[in-house]
Write a protein that holds these residues in place. Structure first.
Motif, PDB file in Angstrom:
ATOM      1  N   ALA A   1       0.836  -1.209   0.000  1.00  9.86           N
ATOM      2  CA  ALA A   1       0.000   0.000   0.000  1.00  9.86           C
ATOM      3  C   ALA A   1       0.869   1.257   0.000  1.00  9.86           C
ATOM      4  O   ALA A   1       0.570   2.233  -0.700  1.00  9.86           O
ATOM      5  CB  ALA A   1      -0.921  -0.005   1.223  1.00  9.86           C
ATOM      6  N   THR A   2       1.945   1.250   0.782  1.00 10.35           N
ATOM      7  CA  THR A   2       2.794   2.447   0.849  1.00 10.35           C
ATOM      8  C   THR A   2       3.554   2.641  -0.459  1.00 10.35           C
ATOM      9  O   THR A   2       3.729   3.772  -0.931  1.00 10.35           O
ATOM     10  CB  THR A   2       3.762   2.351   2.042  1.00 10.35           C
ATOM     11  OG1 THR A   2       3.033   1.966   3.205  1.00 10.35           O
ATOM     12  CG2 THR A   2       4.433   3.690   2.312  1.00 10.35           C
TER      13      THR A   2
ATOM     14  N   ALA B   1       2.403   1.769  -3.326  1.00 10.77           N
ATOM     15  CA  ALA B   1       1.390   2.288  -4.268  1.00 10.77           C
ATOM     16  C   ALA B   1       1.292   3.803  -4.148  1.00 10.77           C
ATOM     17  O   ALA B   1       1.267   4.525  -5.149  1.00 10.77           O
ATOM     18  CB  ALA B   1       0.032   1.640  -3.982  1.00 10.77           C
ATOM     19  N   ARG B   2       1.256   4.303  -2.905  1.00 11.37           N
ATOM     20  CA  ARG B   2       1.191   5.756  -2.696  1.00 11.37           C
ATOM     21  C   ARG B   2       2.402   6.456  -3.292  1.00 11.37           C
ATOM     22  O   ARG B   2       2.288   7.489  -3.937  1.00 11.37           O
ATOM     23  CB  ARG B   2       1.181   6.070  -1.195  1.00 11.37           C
ATOM     24  CG  ARG B   2      -0.162   5.918  -0.532  1.00 11.37           C
ATOM     25  CD  ARG B   2      -0.028   6.253   0.936  1.00 11.37           C
ATOM     26  NE  ARG B   2       0.403   7.618   1.149  1.00 11.37           N
ATOM     27  CZ  ARG B   2       1.033   8.056   2.238  1.00 11.37           C
ATOM     28  NH1 ARG B   2       1.289   7.213   3.214  1.00 11.37           N
ATOM     29  NH2 ARG B   2       1.383   9.310   2.359  1.00 11.37           N
TER      30      ARG B   2
ATOM     31  N   HIS C   1       2.344   6.501  -6.998  1.00 11.02           N
ATOM     32  CA  HIS C   1       1.338   7.469  -7.435  1.00 11.02           C
ATOM     33  C   HIS C   1       1.915   8.873  -7.384  1.00 11.02           C
ATOM     34  O   HIS C   1       1.775   9.653  -8.333  1.00 11.02           O
ATOM     35  CB  HIS C   1       0.110   7.349  -6.528  1.00 11.02           C
ATOM     36  CG  HIS C   1      -1.005   8.278  -6.876  1.00 11.02           C
ATOM     37  ND1 HIS C   1      -1.825   8.085  -7.950  1.00 11.02           N
ATOM     38  CD2 HIS C   1      -1.423   9.430  -6.286  1.00 11.02           C
ATOM     39  CE1 HIS C   1      -2.715   9.068  -8.011  1.00 11.02           C
ATOM     40  NE2 HIS C   1      -2.491   9.891  -7.007  1.00 11.02           N
ATOM     41  N   ARG C   2       2.600   9.179  -6.277  1.00 11.93           N
ATOM     42  CA  ARG C   2       3.216  10.510  -6.141  1.00 11.93           C
ATOM     43  C   ARG C   2       4.318  10.708  -7.174  1.00 11.93           C
ATOM     44  O   ARG C   2       4.592  11.839  -7.596  1.00 11.93           O
ATOM     45  CB  ARG C   2       3.784  10.688  -4.730  1.00 11.93           C
ATOM     46  CG  ARG C   2       2.747  10.668  -3.621  1.00 11.93           C
ATOM     47  CD  ARG C   2       2.239  12.060  -3.275  1.00 11.93           C
ATOM     48  NE  ARG C   2       3.265  12.887  -2.642  1.00 11.93           N
ATOM     49  CZ  ARG C   2       3.548  12.859  -1.342  1.00 11.93           C
ATOM     50  NH1 ARG C   2       2.908  12.017  -0.548  1.00 11.93           N
ATOM     51  NH2 ARG C   2       4.454  13.654  -0.845  1.00 11.93           N
TER      52      ARG C   2
END
Lengths: 467, 575
Positions: free
Chosen positions: A222-223, A225-226, A229-230
């Motif tokens: 999940a981290t 993925a963030r 994305h950034r």
């Protein structure tokens, strides 16, 4: 209600004079080099200082839990000057969430062995849950006592994050990663802190490292993925975000000292919890072992039989899965999910009529049970009953599957039915089903490369329709 | 209905909506004293108000999971007199006998509540959880949706505080276990749509244990989650279940809190769902009733450690004065409450959120308690948002904090939290100095900030499980430097739709300082309703001007107002 722990030192105010006399004797013995007298004085001081034993409320606990706790209480009573006895008592209390009593036992263990890392560390773990400021202090002390134990560094860093001390946290994650280069949690921490500072490239680097070490950990995926994305990789980020949802939620600290506490828990819930943890991380054999151990102690535990059925099913041992599910249903006929597991296992065993009967019983109660709709779809396909298969599959699609395994099975069945429809010349209907599959996969963030073959198949059907 | 609606608007507009002549005075910077614990005190005035609602779970001695999760509240003007009335869902007569009936209170006159349940049509016998409020048919009065453990109910208002059950007629039968719900206009067609969060597929045969075998309430992990439901409002005549088409039925998690707001400033209202022990969802509105969950990508699904927490209540607001919408969640004991700070970004291209609860000072004070209802509001009228969280355990505490008589609930009671904000994203724990609000020990669930007496400071209504609802009067001292400053109260309405313009955004220019507030339904945990927007002014004499961004993106400017004004901003009447 659990009462407040009754922990206090045996020594009262009236003992102060005696204590002063003992301390005076110690000082005199040191000065005079009288080692025998010194030992006697130290022993007297230690005995007088021993704390009262915790008195947890054991009225409602399972008998084997009471027995385990009473055993350690007896050991500490027998050896009131033994740090290990107090520490073991703390561990067994902590294992059964009797935190206040465990804390008191650890305090005494630390008092008896001030240089001992273990008891300070476990006190920190206890405090971490409700008082991060206290946890930071205890973890700092633990790290001083054993600077090379990486899990303590990781926990200290996490506690520092909780109290807003990110810069100091970063140094401890870095040291943990140096001590244990394959410590995924340390790399996750470094990546997370870099992301919070806006250092996106650095964050991606650390998080990719963590992901390489532990690709099945939800927090890492999940981290990452963030971070992606950034970093502008929106498609890659979306795929990871989708994958994160189906991963087990916990993050595993590889922490032998903490694990020694967990295994002391002998209540039914703890066996089930440990089994679930193992199952979610793909460790099916240890997962099963926990359940079998519980069933030795409590043969009538329906939840344990049911959980064992699920593990056997994952191990592709349908005979045992069916047997365990049946036993669970004998004990608790209303056990949610039990009949569905049984139907699935019977299907795998080729006992199609029985599987069908069980599945229909489930569907009579819950017409939107996607798992059973898919089982009955497969049964209909086996019987070449395409109409029924389509009806069941459409119902399953309408209900929607949140479980990724069921979603995959639904896609597979849609494609198989599309093939069958295409083979029968029903290209329009076949194309419609493939369209549905593509739409579902797009929503799930599937990469375009994986969708391309499906788009080709769709175009083939459309061409056939056009003639 | 329409005439009544417009009449209700006219009264405050005539009384206090004149543009302020001296509204250009620069705002005083937030005083250091404004975040001083003790500057805000609340006094329990429940008895004075006549509010006598006592929630009953009907379950002491046993552990049915719905008993520990209910206890919401709705606050809305049911009869069009301009005063907030109250509705309390209860455990239902089947579970708790007469004590378990839902109750409806009219505020009549200001500051006094009268039990008006009989004859109101609101005597729902179901096992109540929470409520949502909205004008579903744009007829100028507020309708009520009650969530239940069991089938939900939609009550349609006749405009005078009497309701009829229109659930079946409107196609709103929602089975299973609903928790929080929210009305919002998802597709910008002018009709309020409805999102209903649902919890788990509870099985009462499952008995759960803690501490080596002691029986207690189960947690959500023991059961399958329940997919949420999204209804499109078809012209006020019917609601159409679009959960599947909208994408929300793809995920079945344990939903508790829900909030609808435009998180990425693209003009469309998104939906945030707080899930219990599951990752949260941020359903970004892609238009035409389609949603996509971007919570993981945008950093609002998990806490800073990448771990899903037990999400209960949600509070929204701009806590750091950067004009975007930040997000606060209340959580379980041994977790921290979480503050997701909005990182901004271009409209429609959000940079996401960062969990900064620790940096804001909100993490450590929350770990000993289980938070439910929560609200960001300006407790001391200094212009900065403060935060209240009401707490109450879901597992018996090892050592009871309360000495109340009933042994069963004593172990679940916890104190509340009041955190004073500095307007720049940091908070100070003022709970212990906040008077009765912080000292009370109850099993609390719902929370509504509202102005009980019309004196310009926000009082607090708290609903409690197995106990009396409480009203705490704000007794902050007047004047600058840590007391109650000036204020304006706002209603933002779309006269054509005859209702509050839910989803609109207001920027109030207080001197040269822009203060942004969103027009949202009341929320938190199992809480619904509509209340005027409240803007604290500190020492400023008024608001220089208002800038309203209406749902869909149109912008309109309005004249300012003096402190103490009750302003109505009507769409189409500005510049």
């Amino acid at each position: 209600m659990t009462p407040m722990p009754r922990i206090r030192r045996r020594r009262s105010a009236a003992d102060h004079g005696f204590l002063a006399a003992v301390m005076q004797a110690v000082r005199a013995a040191c000065r005079d080099g009288n080692w025998i007298m010194l030992l006697v004085a130290v022993f007297l001081a230690a005995a007088m200082q021993a704390a009262e034993l915790p008195s947890p409320d054991l009225t409602a606990v399972e008998p084997r839990v009471r027995s385990a706790i009473e055993k350690e209480l007896a050991a500490a009573r027998l050896e009131p000057g033994s740090a290990n006895a107090w520490g073991r008592l703390g561990m067994v209390l902590q294992a059964h969430q009797l935190d206040a009593e465990a804390e008191a036992a650890y305090v005494e263990a630390s008092r008896l062995a001030p240089a001992g890392f273990r008891w300070v560390y476990l006190r920190g773990v206890l405090a971490d849950a409700h008082d991060p400021v206290a946890a930071v202090s205890l973890y700092r002390r633990a790290v001083e006592l054993d600077p090379r134990y990486a899990p303590a560094r990781v926990r200290l860093a996490a506690a520092l994050e909780k109290v807003g001390l990110a810069a100091e946290a970063d140094t401890h994650y870095a040291e943990a990663a140096r001590l244990e280069p394959d410590n995924a949690v340390a790399h996750l921490g470094l990546g997370r802190l870099a992301l919070a500072r806006g250092e996106v490239d650095g964050a991606v680097g650390h998080l990719e490292r963590a992901y390489g070490l532990s690709p099945e950990t939800q927090a890492i995926v999940a981290t990452l993925a963030r971070a992606r994305h950034r970093a502008g990789d929106r498609d890659g980020a979306r795929r990871l975000a989708q994958a994160a949802r189906s991963l087990p939620p916990m993050i595993h600290h590889r922490d032998p000292r903490r694990a020694e506490v967990d295994v002391l828990a002998v209540d039914s819930e703890s066996f089930l919890r440990r089994s679930k943890t193992y199952r979610e991380t793909g460790q099916l054999q240890p997962s099963l072992a926990e359940l079998l151990r519980l069933l030795e102690l409590a043969p009538g535990n329906a939840q344990a039989h049911f959980a064992a059925a699920g593990v056997y099913d994952r191990m592709n041992r349908p005979r045992e899965a069916a047997s365990s599910a049946r036993r669970a249903l004998e004990i608790d006929p209303d056990l949610a999910g039990g009949r569905a597991v049984l139907a699935g296992a019977l299907f795998k065993l080729g006992r199609f009529e029985q599987a069908s009967a069980e599945a229909e019983r489930v569907l009579a109660d819950d017409p939107a049970d996607v798992h059973m709709l898919l089982v009955t779809t497969m049964l209909a396909m086996r019987a070449n009953d395409v109409g029924r298969a389509l009806e069941r599959l459409d119902r399953a699609a309408a209900a929607g599957a949140s479980d990724p395994g069921l979603r995959d099975l639904m896609v597979q069945l849609q494609l198989e039915l599309a093939d069958a429809l295409g083979g029968a010349g029903l290209h329009d209907e076949a194309g419609r089903r493939i369209e549905q599959v593509i739409e579902a996969l797009e929503r799930a963030g599937t990469a375009e490369a994986e969708l391309r073959p499906l788009r080709r198949r769709l175009e083939d059907h459309r061409r056939s329709v056009r003639g | 209905m329409g005439v009544r609606f417009l009449a209700a608007l006219a009264a405050p507009a005539l009384l206090g909506c004149a543009p302020a002549e001296n509204a250009s005075e620069p705002a005083a910077p937030a005083s250091a004293d404004a975040t001083r614990p003790g500057s805000v005190r609340f006094v329990d005035v429940t008895a004075e108000t006549g509010l006598d609602f006592v929630h009953a779970t009907g379950s002491a001695g046993s552990y049915p999971m719905p008993a520990i999760m209910g206890g919401g509240v709705a606050a809305f003007d049911a009869d069009g007199d301009g005063l907030l009335d109250l509705y309390f869902p209860n455990a239902g007569s089947a579970v708790a006998g007469d004590a378990g009936r839902n109750r409806f209170y009219l505020q009549r006159p200001r500051g006094r509540f009268v039990n008006a349940t009989e004859g109101s049509g609101l005597d729902n016998p179901g096992h109540g959880m929470g409520a949502a409020v909205g004008d579903i048919d744009n007829d100028g009065d507020l309708d009520l949706y009650v969530t239940n453990f069991g089938d939900d109910i939609l009550y349609r208002n006749d405009g005078g505080g009497r309701f009829d059950d229109a659930t079946a007629e409107l196609g709103l039968a929602t089975p299973a276990w609903s928790t929080s719900a929210v009305f919002f206009d998802a597709n910008l067609d002018g009709w309020l749509d409805l999102y209903v969060a649902r919890y788990v597929q509870w099985n009462e045969a499952r008995e759960c244990q803690v501490q080596g075998g002691r029986v207690d309430y189960c947690g959500p992990q023991q059961f399958e989650g329940e997919a949420d439901v999204f209804y499109r409002n078809d012209g006020g005549r019917r609601f159409v279940d679009q959960s599947r088409e909208g994408g929300v039925s793809l995920i079945a998690d344990a939903g508790l809190g829900v909030a609808a707001a435009d998180f990425d400033d693209d003009g469309r209202t998104d939906v945030y769902v707080a899930n219990d022990a599951d990752p949260n969802q941020l359903w970004m509105n892609r238009g035409e009733g389609a949603f996509e969950d971007d919570a993981v990508l945008l950093g609002a699904a998990y806490n800073r450690f990448g771990v899903g927490e037990a999400g209960m209540g949600i509070a929204l607001g701009d806590i750091d004065g950067d004009l975007d919408l930040d997000l606060f969640l209340s959580h379980l004991i041994e977790e921290t409450n979480t503050l997701y700070v909005n990182l901004g970004g271009a409209p429609g291209l959000s940079d996401g959120f960062d969990d900064r609860a620790a940096e804001a000072g909100l993490a450590a004070p929350s770990t000993p308690y289980t938070g439910f209802g929560t609200a960001l509001f300006d407790a001391d009228n200094d212009g900065d948002l403060d935060l209240a969280v009401v707490n109450g355990a879901v597992k018996r505490r090892p050592a009871a904090l309360s000495d109340r008589d009933d042994w069963f609930w004593r172990g679940y009671a916890e104190p509340n939290l009041l955190m004073l904000g500095d307007g720049e994203g940091a908070f100070v724990d003022a709970s212990s100095a906040s008077g009765d609000f912080g000292a009370a020990l109850h099993v609390s669930r719902g929370l509504v900030p509202f102005d009980l007496e019309g004196d310009g400071d926000l009082d607090l209504l708290v609903s409690n499980l197995e106990g009396a609802a409480r009203i705490y009067r704000n007794e902050s001292a007047g004047g600058s430097g840590g007391g109650s400053g000036g204020w304006v109260s706002l209603r933002v309405v779309d006269a054509e739709l005859q209702r509050t313009a839910l989803g609109a955004s207001v920027v109030a220019w207080v001197g040269d300082r822009p203060v942004r507030r969103l027009v949202l339904p009341l929320g938190g945990y199992l809480t619904g309703g509509e209340a005027p927007l409240h803007i604290g002014l500190g020492d400023a004499v008024g608001v220089q001007r208002f800038e309203v961004t209406w749902p869909g993106g149109a912008v309109e400017e309005f004249d300012g107002a003096e402190r103490g004004a009750e302003v109505v901003l009507v769409r189409g009447t500005g510049r």
